[in-house]
Scaffold this motif. Structure first.
Motif, mmCIF file in Angstrom:
data_model
loop_
_atom_site.group_PDB
_atom_site.id
_atom_site.type_symbol
_atom_site.label_atom_id
_atom_site.label_comp_id
_atom_site.label_asym_id
_atom_site.label_seq_id
_atom_site.Cartn_x
_atom_site.Cartn_y
_atom_site.Cartn_z
ATOM 1 N N PHE A 54 5.467 3.472 2.120
ATOM 2 C CA PHE A 54 4.962 2.376 1.586
ATOM 3 C C PHE A 54 4.630 1.273 2.912
ATOM 4 O O PHE A 54 5.426 1.281 3.727
ATOM 5 C CB PHE A 54 5.726 1.705 0.473
ATOM 6 N N ASN B 75 7.929 8.231 -3.845
ATOM 7 C CA ASN B 75 6.825 8.901 -3.203
ATOM 8 C C ASN B 75 5.888 8.026 -2.340
ATOM 9 O O ASN B 75 5.073 7.414 -2.479
ATOM 10 C CB ASN B 75 5.875 9.239 -4.314
ATOM 11 N N GLY B 76 6.712 7.842 -0.897
ATOM 12 C CA GLY B 76 6.197 7.004 -0.060
ATOM 13 C C GLY B 76 5.281 7.796 1.044
ATOM 14 O O GLY B 76 4.925 8.942 0.793
ATOM 15 N N GLN C 46 4.997 -0.922 7.999
ATOM 16 C CA GLN C 46 5.699 -0.176 7.176
ATOM 17 C C GLN C 46 6.988 -0.459 6.712
ATOM 18 O O GLN C 46 7.983 -0.896 7.533
ATOM 19 C CB GLN C 46 5.814 1.326 7.752
ATOM 20 N N TYR D 43 0.985 -1.217 -0.073
ATOM 21 C CA TYR D 43 0.074 -0.071 0.080
ATOM 22 C C TYR D 43 0.783 1.209 0.002
ATOM 23 O O TYR D 43 2.019 1.213 0.450
ATOM 24 C CB TYR D 43 -1.045 0.010 1.199
ATOM 25 N N GLN D 44 0.450 2.356 -0.716
ATOM 26 C CA GLN D 44 1.132 3.668 -0.747
ATOM 27 C C GLN D 44 0.241 4.715 0.206
ATOM 28 O O GLN D 44 -0.872 4.578 0.312
ATOM 29 C CB GLN D 44 1.292 4.116 -1.981
ATOM 30 N N SER D 45 1.118 5.274 1.082
ATOM 31 C CA SER D 45 0.606 6.292 1.815
ATOM 32 C C SER D 45 0.163 6.139 3.051
ATOM 33 O O SER D 45 0.275 6.596 3.991
ATOM 34 C CB SER D 45 -0.363 7.401 0.996
ATOM 35 N N ILE E 161 7.000 0.860 -9.565
ATOM 36 C CA ILE E 161 6.590 1.817 -8.194
ATOM 37 C C ILE E 161 7.300 2.902 -8.058
ATOM 38 O O ILE E 161 8.526 2.920 -8.162
ATOM 39 C CB ILE E 161 6.314 0.848 -6.947
ATOM 40 N N ASP E 162 6.442 3.924 -7.840
ATOM 41 C CA ASP E 162 7.175 5.230 -7.309
ATOM 42 C C ASP E 162 7.919 5.338 -6.271
ATOM 43 O O ASP E 162 7.143 5.898 -5.154
ATOM 44 C CB ASP E 162 6.217 6.172 -7.738
ATOM 45 N N TRP E 163 8.850 4.404 -6.098
ATOM 46 C CA TRP E 163 9.494 4.541 -4.564
ATOM 47 C C TRP E 163 9.765 5.614 -3.923
ATOM 48 O O TRP E 163 9.920 6.004 -2.809
ATOM 49 C CB TRP E 163 10.744 3.423 -4.808
ATOM 50 N N VAL F 249 -0.735 -0.486 -4.508
ATOM 51 C CA VAL F 249 0.095 -0.488 -5.695
ATOM 52 C C VAL F 249 0.572 -1.623 -6.186
ATOM 53 O O VAL F 249 1.223 -1.788 -7.333
ATOM 54 C CB VAL F 249 1.471 0.614 -5.546
#
Length: 279
Positions: free
Chosen positions: A108, A105-106, A138, A55-57, A101-103, A65
């Motif tokens: 995650f 932009n966490g 996390q 999961y992101q955010s 994955i846009d790592w 994701v």
């Protein structure tokens, strides 16, 4: 008997695979767990079904994701490993691979669900009905190797002029290019002054090499000293023998080991090779 799983967080529960330093790292991560029953006995040599969700955010309402499933086997210690990124992707996962994955932009969060097949096969048992949610954790260390694999260098001037001596060309993902002196170059290791390269060429000595073996010849080379680099240069391409090694045995003395590749004795003439001493 109901089975539970214990994540070996203090050992190596989530190991990011950076692999060899190459332009594109492998898009995968190792994830290792151990299965135990409520009494603490390991669930050894069992088939293990694992679902992985990233999961992101947010761990509760963040976008999903990545989702995939695995089938593996535990060993005698109940330990089993899945390679995140190489499982069977769910239909809802649209990314090509986990490296997309846009790592950067966490944060995650990693959710794990596991089902352990009974030790005695049972027709009624279905993995889909027996998954246990192991919780969501996390990902405190972003898999930077995967993130770096997506980095790109743009706006780099293709007409780069040579830099000063002892510098390296440094670039970044923003396209900045400059010549910098590495830290190691600022450390004075030794000073070489008035360095001259003198090559002393000396003729060789005859030697007879027995079949399928090696032979050593000793050559007097006045002025050579222990530690001097030695190069033995054949005067042609000889198919029956080659130079195996050469060294300064003592002051004024060079020894050369020749190798014979045939089942017959091979003579090597001193005129067929030269000894080069670098002073």
């Amino acid at each position: 008997m109901k089975l539970v799983l214990v994540r070996t967080l203090l050992i190596a529960s989530l190991v990011f695979m950076t692999g060899t330093i190459i332009a594109q790292p492998p898009p995968a991560m190792n994830y290792q767990l151990v299965a135990k029953d409520p009494l603490g006995n390991v669930a050894k040599n069992r088939k293990i079904y694992t679902k992985i969700i990233i999961y992101q955010s947010s761990p509760t309402n963040g976008p999903k994701v990545w989702e995939e499933s695995h089938v593996s086997n535990s060993n005698d210690d109940g330990v089993f490993t899945v390679v995140i990124g190489r499982g069977t992707k769910s239909a809802t996962t649209t990314l090509q691979d986990i490296g997309k994955i846009d790592w950067g932009n966490g944060p995650f969060f990693l959710n794990t669900k596991v089902a352990v097949e009974p030790s005695v096969p049972a027709a009624w048992w279905v993995a889909a009905d027996n998954y246990l949610d192991m919780g969501t954790t996390q990902m405190m260390s972003v898999p930077y190797a995967l993130f770096a694999g997506n980095a790109s260098v743009t706006n780099v001037n293709t007409s780069i002029q040579p830099g000063p001596p002892n510098t390296f060309l440094i670039t970044d993902s923003l396209g900045n290019v400059n010549w910098q002196t590495p830290q190691a170059a600022n450390q004075a290791v030794t000073t070489i002054t008035n360095f001259n390269l003198n090559l002393n060429v000396v003729g060789g000595t005859n030697v007879n090499i027995p079949p399928n073996t090696t032979a050593i010849v000793t050559v007097a080379v006045p002025g050579v000293r222990k530690g001097d680099p030695i190069i033995v240069t054949p005067q042609d391409d000889y198919l029956n023998w080659s130079v195996y090694s050469a060294w300064v045995a003592q002051d004024d003395v060079v020894r050369i080991r020749f190798a014979n590749f045939t089942d017959q004795p091979v003579p090597v003439l001193g005129s067929q090779y030269k000894i080069v001493v670098i002073k």
